[in-house]
Write a protein that holds these residues in place. Sequence first.
Motif, mmCIF file in Angstrom:
data_model
loop_
_atom_site.group_PDB
_atom_site.id
_atom_site.type_symbol
_atom_site.label_atom_id
_atom_site.label_comp_id
_atom_site.label_asym_id
_atom_site.label_seq_id
_atom_site.Cartn_x
_atom_site.Cartn_y
_atom_site.Cartn_z
ATOM 1 N N GLU A 73 0.827 -1.209 0.000
ATOM 2 C CA GLU A 73 0.000 0.000 0.000
ATOM 3 C C GLU A 73 0.857 1.253 0.000
ATOM 4 O O GLU A 73 0.598 2.214 -0.704
ATOM 5 C CB GLU A 73 -0.880 0.017 1.260
ATOM 6 C CG GLU A 73 -2.343 -0.310 0.985
ATOM 7 C CD GLU A 73 -3.169 -0.201 2.262
ATOM 8 O OE1 GLU A 73 -3.907 -1.156 2.540
ATOM 9 O OE2 GLU A 73 -3.046 0.813 2.972
ATOM 10 N N TYR A 74 1.906 1.193 0.842
ATOM 11 C CA TYR A 74 2.808 2.332 0.957
ATOM 12 C C TYR A 74 3.480 2.634 -0.384
ATOM 13 O O TYR A 74 3.548 3.773 -0.829
ATOM 14 C CB TYR A 74 3.862 2.057 2.038
ATOM 15 C CG TYR A 74 4.967 3.083 2.072
ATOM 16 C CD1 TYR A 74 4.759 4.335 2.677
ATOM 17 C CD2 TYR A 74 6.193 2.825 1.482
ATOM 18 C CE1 TYR A 74 5.759 5.285 2.679
ATOM 19 C CE2 TYR A 74 7.198 3.783 1.483
ATOM 20 C CZ TYR A 74 6.979 5.005 2.080
ATOM 21 O OH TYR A 74 7.967 5.955 2.080
ATOM 22 N N LYS A 75 3.932 1.540 -1.032
ATOM 23 C CA LYS A 75 4.598 1.707 -2.333
ATOM 24 C C LYS A 75 3.663 2.334 -3.366
ATOM 25 O O LYS A 75 4.051 3.213 -4.136
ATOM 26 C CB LYS A 75 5.054 0.334 -2.861
ATOM 27 C CG LYS A 75 6.451 -0.053 -2.430
ATOM 28 C CD LYS A 75 6.879 -1.306 -3.174
ATOM 29 C CE LYS A 75 8.076 -1.953 -2.518
ATOM 30 N NZ LYS A 75 8.230 -3.353 -2.941
ATOM 31 N N GLU A 76 2.414 1.857 -3.374
ATOM 32 C CA GLU A 76 1.458 2.380 -4.341
ATOM 33 C C GLU A 76 1.160 3.856 -4.079
ATOM 34 O O GLU A 76 1.046 4.662 -4.999
ATOM 35 C CB GLU A 76 0.149 1.568 -4.300
ATOM 36 C CG GLU A 76 0.262 0.282 -5.100
ATOM 37 C CD GLU A 76 -0.903 -0.671 -4.872
ATOM 38 O OE1 GLU A 76 -1.944 -0.221 -4.354
ATOM 39 O OE2 GLU A 76 -0.761 -1.858 -5.208
ATOM 40 N N LYS A 77 1.029 4.171 -2.786
ATOM 41 C CA LYS A 77 0.760 5.547 -2.391
ATOM 42 C C LYS A 77 1.919 6.448 -2.816
ATOM 43 O O LYS A 77 1.732 7.524 -3.368
ATOM 44 C CB LYS A 77 0.583 5.619 -0.873
ATOM 45 C CG LYS A 77 -0.622 6.441 -0.450
ATOM 46 C CD LYS A 77 -0.912 6.263 1.021
ATOM 47 C CE LYS A 77 -2.028 7.184 1.445
ATOM 48 N NZ LYS A 77 -2.463 6.952 2.815
ATOM 49 N N LYS A 78 3.126 5.956 -2.544
ATOM 50 C CA LYS A 78 4.318 6.731 -2.887
ATOM 51 C C LYS A 78 4.374 6.957 -4.410
ATOM 52 O O LYS A 78 4.610 8.073 -4.878
ATOM 53 C CB LYS A 78 5.572 5.975 -2.409
ATOM 54 C CG LYS A 78 6.873 6.745 -2.605
ATOM 55 C CD LYS A 78 8.017 6.145 -1.814
ATOM 56 C CE LYS A 78 9.324 6.848 -2.099
ATOM 57 N NZ LYS A 78 10.076 6.306 -3.236
ATOM 58 N N ALA A 79 4.112 5.894 -5.169
ATOM 59 C CA ALA A 79 4.146 6.000 -6.625
ATOM 60 C C ALA A 79 3.092 6.992 -7.116
ATOM 61 O O ALA A 79 3.334 7.774 -8.041
ATOM 62 C CB ALA A 79 3.918 4.627 -7.251
ATOM 63 N N PHE A 80 1.930 6.987 -6.459
ATOM 64 C CA PHE A 80 0.860 7.910 -6.846
ATOM 65 C C PHE A 80 1.288 9.351 -6.594
ATOM 66 O O PHE A 80 1.183 10.214 -7.474
ATOM 67 C CB PHE A 80 -0.427 7.586 -6.067
ATOM 68 C CG PHE A 80 -1.542 8.566 -6.346
ATOM 69 C CD1 PHE A 80 -2.286 8.478 -7.519
ATOM 70 C CD2 PHE A 80 -1.848 9.570 -5.435
ATOM 71 C CE1 PHE A 80 -3.309 9.384 -7.779
ATOM 72 C CE2 PHE A 80 -2.862 10.483 -5.688
ATOM 73 C CZ PHE A 80 -3.603 10.392 -6.864
ATOM 74 N N PHE A 81 1.798 9.613 -5.383
ATOM 75 C CA PHE A 81 2.141 10.991 -5.044
ATOM 76 C C PHE A 81 3.357 11.506 -5.815
ATOM 77 O O PHE A 81 3.479 12.688 -6.072
ATOM 78 C CB PHE A 81 2.313 11.162 -3.526
ATOM 79 C CG PHE A 81 0.986 11.254 -2.837
ATOM 80 C CD1 PHE A 81 0.215 12.399 -2.965
ATOM 81 C CD2 PHE A 81 0.476 10.189 -2.102
ATOM 82 C CE1 PHE A 81 -1.028 12.496 -2.364
ATOM 83 C CE2 PHE A 81 -0.773 10.268 -1.498
ATOM 84 C CZ PHE A 81 -1.527 11.425 -1.637
ATOM 85 N N GLU A 82 4.221 10.587 -6.201
ATOM 86 C CA GLU A 82 5.371 11.016 -7.016
ATOM 87 C C GLU A 82 4.928 11.563 -8.364
ATOM 88 O O GLU A 82 5.609 12.377 -8.961
ATOM 89 C CB GLU A 82 6.319 9.825 -7.239
ATOM 90 C CG GLU A 82 7.311 9.629 -6.114
ATOM 91 C CD GLU A 82 8.365 8.587 -6.469
ATOM 92 O OE1 GLU A 82 9.469 8.682 -5.938
ATOM 93 O OE2 GLU A 82 8.074 7.674 -7.279
ATOM 94 N N LYS A 83 3.790 11.076 -8.842
ATOM 95 C CA LYS A 83 3.324 11.491 -10.167
ATOM 96 C C LYS A 83 2.515 12.784 -10.132
ATOM 97 O O LYS A 83 2.059 13.277 -11.151
ATOM 98 C CB LYS A 83 2.470 10.384 -10.787
ATOM 99 C CG LYS A 83 3.280 9.199 -11.252
ATOM 100 C CD LYS A 83 2.422 8.186 -11.949
ATOM 101 C CE LYS A 83 1.736 8.765 -13.179
ATOM 102 N NZ LYS A 83 0.990 7.740 -13.928
ATOM 103 N N ILE A 84 2.311 13.292 -8.919
ATOM 104 C CA ILE A 84 1.503 14.510 -8.806
ATOM 105 C C ILE A 84 2.356 15.758 -9.018
ATOM 106 O O ILE A 84 3.446 15.892 -8.471
ATOM 107 C CB ILE A 84 0.780 14.537 -7.444
ATOM 108 C CG1 ILE A 84 -0.413 13.586 -7.545
ATOM 109 C CG2 ILE A 84 0.353 15.953 -7.072
ATOM 110 C CD1 ILE A 84 -1.406 13.699 -6.459
#
Lengths: 249, 249
Positions: B6-17
């Motif tokens: 979950e953490y990895k997915e969240k991090k990947a999401f926020f990196e793209k913002i």
Amino acid sequence: MKDSQEYKEKKAFFEKIITLYGRNVVVEILQDSSIEIHKLHLADSNKPDGAIKKILLLAKERGIEIVKHNKAALSRISKNAKQDQGVAIDIVSKTYLHVNKIKELQQYRLIALDGIQNPQNLGMIIRSCAAGNIDGVILPKRNSAKISPLVVKASAGTLFKLPVYFCNTLEEILPQLQEAKIYSLSSHAKTALNDIREEKKTVYVLGNENEGVSDTVEKLCNDSVSIPMNRGVESLNVAVTASLIAFKA
Amino acid sequence: MKDSQEYKEKKAFFEKIITLYGRNVVVEILQDSSIEIHKLHLADSNKPDGAIKKILLLAKERGIEIVKHNKAALSRISKNAKQDQGVAIDIVSKTYLHVNKIKELQQYRLIALDGIQNPQNLGMIIRSCAAGNIDGVILPKRNSAKISPLVVKASAGTLFKLPVYFCNTLEEILPQLQEAKIYSLSSHAKTALNDIREEKKTVYVLGNENEGVSDTVEKLCNDSVSIPMNRGVESLNVAVTASLIAFKA
């Protein structure tokens, strides 16, 4: 008769003068011995310290004529009261030439600018054309960015390396370049820039940043060329377009 | 284990913002239905009239989450208190990608930016690369201009058309692109850009506006190329260099 000849010579001399302004710019120009200087203009309200002290010293060293004015008169010379900082300088540029000089060339690739407004674009165009395969830029005095300190800065010291041919309007000069093939750049044109075979005398006309080449100038061109673009991009920065022409293989 | 995923997915999401700011910019983004928006941030001190009224209306129409903050908190989000005008917006860009994505490509021509500082240059680079034959730009987060409203403006609406690959530093990513031939651009290089035969995977590294490519990055390149220039001109604007690469025949 003699008066008339004198008048013509005087007019031709003053047409070639570029007036720049601002303390840092004037210091840089005074330090560059390759630039011929006509006169230095100072506002009589300037305090003779810091940059002004340096300017006076440099001018004295080079034996340059200094003229003092009240602030209003100085801003009429600089044509930029907000940014002249009480200092203006007249440069005699060997590369700032009347368009009639083009007729003396046997062969040329020129870029003509139709209503460029942004001084940074103008500076970048001059820089790329000086570095690339362009013999000069045609710059109208009317409805166009003027040679200013911002242009000098964006040209990165190349302004005095490239012939800049001045005229009042392109409408006036393009019909006189009868031997030249004149292309307007347009994103709608069907012919691609890289597909044309250039004539001995070629002029590329680049238009205003937002509007492109104006209708009246377009009519004076022989043909229109485009630079094909990917991803549905509609246009390139005008200085980039100039660069692609300047470095066309 | 689940948390870590979950953490990895969240991090990947926020990196793209990408977070942009300023009232006009936010209005333009809200009006462009092709741009996916994560959240709208407003300072609670904003008066609900004029542009703010319009922003609220547009956000409601699109069903976008609105978060209110005090001014200090808002400027921590915009990272530009002077120019955010109490408004920031998070964009989920489909073209803002982690550099690891490059490894999935079979073939590419990329431009990597080493310390570009001027947002106008960055915007122009993106515009020319989007229009030309470049598959993406590698933009480090450290020591480089960030995606900002000035970049968006200079890109003339092309920012979301071109993949922008983010990384922390080029030092980190270049050694990982082992199959690629990596060229630094340098005015001192003996090989000319137009004389090289490109490999299937090619990266061109462009350096800082004043310093060029840094020594540490230079060491990670396979070779160095130059663009030959006339009239003793020493360098081209970095966005012009990018454009000449993007439109290289």
